[in-house]
Design a protein around this motif. Structure first.
Motif, mmCIF file in Angstrom:
data_model
loop_
_atom_site.group_PDB
_atom_site.id
_atom_site.type_symbol
_atom_site.label_atom_id
_atom_site.label_comp_id
_atom_site.label_asym_id
_atom_site.label_seq_id
_atom_site.Cartn_x
_atom_site.Cartn_y
_atom_site.Cartn_z
ATOM 1 N N LEU A 40 0.843 -1.196 -0.026
ATOM 2 C CA LEU A 40 0.192 0.122 0.107
ATOM 3 C C LEU A 40 0.830 1.242 0.036
ATOM 4 O O LEU A 40 2.094 1.502 0.586
ATOM 5 C CB LEU A 40 -0.883 -0.130 1.244
ATOM 6 N N SER A 41 0.325 2.167 -0.793
ATOM 7 C CA SER A 41 1.025 3.740 -0.606
ATOM 8 C C SER A 41 0.739 4.192 0.765
ATOM 9 O O SER A 41 0.017 3.792 1.433
ATOM 10 C CB SER A 41 0.270 4.348 -1.902
ATOM 11 N N LYS A 42 1.498 5.164 1.017
ATOM 12 C CA LYS A 42 1.270 6.287 2.248
ATOM 13 C C LYS A 42 -0.199 6.862 1.748
ATOM 14 O O LYS A 42 -0.424 7.331 1.042
ATOM 15 C CB LYS A 42 2.229 7.294 2.108
ATOM 16 N N PRO A 43 -1.065 6.858 3.039
ATOM 17 C CA PRO A 43 -2.238 7.263 2.780
ATOM 18 C C PRO A 43 -2.558 9.026 2.728
ATOM 19 O O PRO A 43 -1.730 9.679 3.315
ATOM 20 C CB PRO A 43 -3.046 6.755 3.998
ATOM 21 N N LYS A 44 -3.413 9.425 2.012
ATOM 22 C CA LYS A 44 -4.121 10.726 2.019
ATOM 23 C C LYS A 44 -5.433 10.560 2.834
ATOM 24 O O LYS A 44 -6.317 9.765 2.743
ATOM 25 C CB LYS A 44 -4.403 11.302 0.662
ATOM 26 N N ILE A 45 -5.360 11.617 3.637
ATOM 27 C CA ILE A 45 -6.502 11.585 4.648
ATOM 28 C C ILE A 45 -7.236 12.923 4.579
ATOM 29 O O ILE A 45 -6.822 13.830 4.812
ATOM 30 C CB ILE A 45 -6.179 11.314 6.110
ATOM 31 N N VAL A 46 -8.688 12.854 4.507
ATOM 32 C CA VAL A 46 -9.557 14.045 4.807
ATOM 33 C C VAL A 46 -9.868 13.846 6.416
ATOM 34 O O VAL A 46 -10.573 12.608 7.046
ATOM 35 C CB VAL A 46 -10.944 13.808 3.907
ATOM 36 N N ARG A 47 -9.502 14.751 7.378
ATOM 37 C CA ARG A 47 -9.758 14.629 8.649
ATOM 38 C C ARG A 47 -10.127 15.883 9.426
ATOM 39 O O ARG A 47 -9.372 16.738 9.134
ATOM 40 C CB ARG A 47 -8.258 14.115 9.136
ATOM 41 N N PRO A 48 -11.036 15.972 9.797
ATOM 42 C CA PRO A 48 -12.464 14.910 9.993
ATOM 43 C C PRO A 48 -13.424 15.330 8.549
ATOM 44 O O PRO A 48 -13.307 16.481 8.280
ATOM 45 C CB PRO A 48 -13.152 15.021 11.235
#
Length: 161
Positions: A22-30
């Motif tokens: 898996l790649s490093k994640p991109k996160i919509v937070r929150p």
């Protein structure tokens, strides 16, 4: 209570295993729902079983899970396989992962190794496969029992007979 199985209880047959880096994640937070939405791409991987052998097509898709406030991860994965004979197969999968204790959840959040009995991780995929050798993949229901490995997943798929 009886030990007699239900007459319609499903039987399972091992189909194949998929290993995904898996790649490093991109996160919509929150998110506006109070959860987190992740984007994790399938960097590479492999698929192997009695009737299949191939690779995960690098960066052909990934998983876009929703991490709920209660710690349950709601998976939504989509990517492609390319078999050794050149056939291309599309996977779409939904499922859930949750730790059995808060301590295990913290370890998983740090991408540390945990045992397979420390969490629940199951998926239900469907496949778009070409006619011929692989069309059976588009005719059965499958259940995947997933293994969380630091930086990767390994998912063991079983046909429901």
């Amino acid at each position: 209570m009886t030990d007699t199985p239900h007459p319609f209880a499903p039987k399972f047959e091992f189909a194949f295993t998929v290993g995904i880096t898996l790649s490093k994640p991109k996160i919509v937070r929150p998110t506006s729902m109070g959860a987190e939405r992740w984007g994790v791409w399938a960097a590479d991987g492999w698929v192997e079983g009695p009737d299949v052998k191939g690779k995960v097509v690098p960066m052909s898709g990934g998983d876009f899970p929703l991490l709920r406030p209660n710690g349950v991860i709601d998976f939504d994965a989509r990517y492609f396989f390319e078999m050794d004979d050149g056939s291309v197969i599309y996977l779409q999968s939904r499922g859930y992962r949750w730790p059995k204790t808060p301590e295990i959840g913290e370890k998983m959040g740090r991408n540390e190794d945990v045992g397979p009995d420390d969490y629940y991780m199951r998926v239900s995929p469907k496949f778009d496969a070409p006619e011929g050798k692989y069309e059976w993949m588009g005719k059965y229901v499958f259940v995947g029992v997933a293994e969380k490995i630091p930086g990767a997943n390994r998912i063991h798929y079983f046909k429901v007979l």
